[in-house]
Design an enzyme around this catalytic site. Sequence first.
Site, mmCIF file in Angstrom:
data_model
loop_
_atom_site.group_PDB
_atom_site.id
_atom_site.type_symbol
_atom_site.label_atom_id
_atom_site.label_comp_id
_atom_site.label_asym_id
_atom_site.label_seq_id
_atom_site.Cartn_x
_atom_site.Cartn_y
_atom_site.Cartn_z
ATOM 1 N N HIS A 18 3.708 13.769 21.953
ATOM 2 C CA HIS A 18 4.446 13.658 23.216
ATOM 3 C C HIS A 18 5.771 14.412 23.148
ATOM 4 O O HIS A 18 6.073 15.246 24.012
ATOM 5 C CB HIS A 18 4.688 12.173 23.509
ATOM 6 N N GLU A 19 6.549 14.142 22.107
ATOM 7 C CA GLU A 19 7.858 14.790 22.000
ATOM 8 C C GLU A 19 7.714 16.285 21.743
ATOM 9 O O GLU A 19 8.583 17.075 22.141
ATOM 10 C CB GLU A 19 8.684 14.129 20.891
ATOM 11 N N HIS A 24 7.790 18.049 24.995
ATOM 12 C CA HIS A 24 9.181 18.267 25.435
ATOM 13 C C HIS A 24 9.798 19.433 24.666
ATOM 14 O O HIS A 24 10.479 20.290 25.249
ATOM 15 C CB HIS A 24 10.007 17.011 25.176
ATOM 16 N N GLU A 28 8.516 15.633 31.812
ATOM 17 C CA GLU A 28 7.477 14.683 31.425
ATOM 18 C C GLU A 28 6.084 15.269 31.629
ATOM 19 O O GLU A 28 5.142 14.910 30.913
ATOM 20 C CB GLU A 28 7.629 13.377 32.215
#
Length: 497
Positions: A263-264, A267, A293
């Site tokens: 997930h990160e 980003h 997001e």
Amino acid sequence: MSIAAYADLAARQLRSWRFIHLQALAQWDQATNMPPAGNEARSLALAELDGLLHSMATDPALPGLMGVAEGEPLDDLQRANLREIRRAWRSANALPASLVSAKTLANARCEHAWRTQRPANDWAGFAPNLREVLALARQEAECLSQSSGLSKYDALLDLYEPGMRSAEVARVFGELRRWLPGLIRDVVARQANETLVQPVGPFALDAQKALGGDVMALLGFNFDAGRLDVSTHPFCGGVPEDVRMTTRYREGDLLQALMGTIHETGHGRYEQGLPRELLGQPVARARSMGLHESQSLSFEMQLGSHPAFAGLLAPLLVKHFGDQPAFEPGNLHRLLTRVSPGLIRVEADEVTYPAHVILRFEIERALIEGEAEVDDLPALWDAGMQALLGLDTRGNFKDGPMQDIHWPSGAFGYFPCYTLGAMYAAQWFAAMRRERPGLDADIAGGRLNVVFDWLSSHIWQAASRYETPELVQRASGEALNPAHFEAHLRARYLGQR
């Protein structure tokens, strides 16, 4: 003709950006490496830096320079940058410097205390700090509202998702409310008969860290321009030239840190993919938190939970933890897409996650608009969790209204961005499949650059050149369409095409 006024503005933006660079690294260090006794001094230093940045953003010379620049022969990119400079100037000028510094200090103190109060389930200790944070957030909202003409909550939402309004969020989330509970029931019933083999631990933290590094490399993260560390709450910070990501580990739970890292990394790739030649200018920054997001969820959910991606992960799990039945790709995919209503948002599956966001959106809007107070929060939380997910949270503050870092750190208006991001991500992949019908085979074959190249050309390199509706239209050929999210969930979890 000269563009001297624009050049002056651009130089001022670059100077501010260099202070923002230092601010970002100080904030990252505060969350990862700083000893506890350093928090008060760090908070005061960051408040001072926020005051400096605010004074630079409200320099009396700026309105005149912007007025002259409007008449200069700027190209489209420069005009977009001037638009973003003016937008930031309006927000900054709406806030008195004393409020900016007070808010930074109160947020830092509340968030630091929250780190120990949450594990202790100490609502009584946490609530007074949150009251101060909320009072200042309301002042900020009032100032921004008076400047923009927006409602107080919309004024805060606009900081994270420019142009989005709570009425639109409520409409979209209202649609979700209509079909989401039934979908959750159907998926849980369907998965009840699945055979599932759980990974056998414990899983050494060093091995988990090494696995995370391999997966980040698979996903194209540039370690020469970033790193991964540990924090209480995973986040991606730093600056595009030096991205600072964090995750958290548990010896008994291998997949939490793995998926959090994926997930990160989404980003991080967005930040690393922003147009380098324009860094320091507002036009080169991420467009919005909803779009940010959409990148993390493109990586974690659309790609990381794709059935074919499990085949790429499985050899890496075997490499670091040895072979075991749980790592068979089919079983691994079932583990990654298991749906079960739970208390913790950051650990929620893709199907139940929107319910957590809907709850927080409804509560924080009421808090900012003065329709609810901090003392009402536990009861509102208990009622919402029961209605949305059928869960009892009474007396469990640490896994209830204390669980997220956002409110302790004053980030009211942020939560809708998570589910808006999920909708955008589903829309990006629908557009990719229209352009490249063999996308799923590409993922199975490890040709992930097909995904990354599309995101780079349509989202990352666009940065803030276009306002969100135009960017979404250019990238996907249509406005935000939540139907893609519903179709994605039904296809993945119920086999409905």
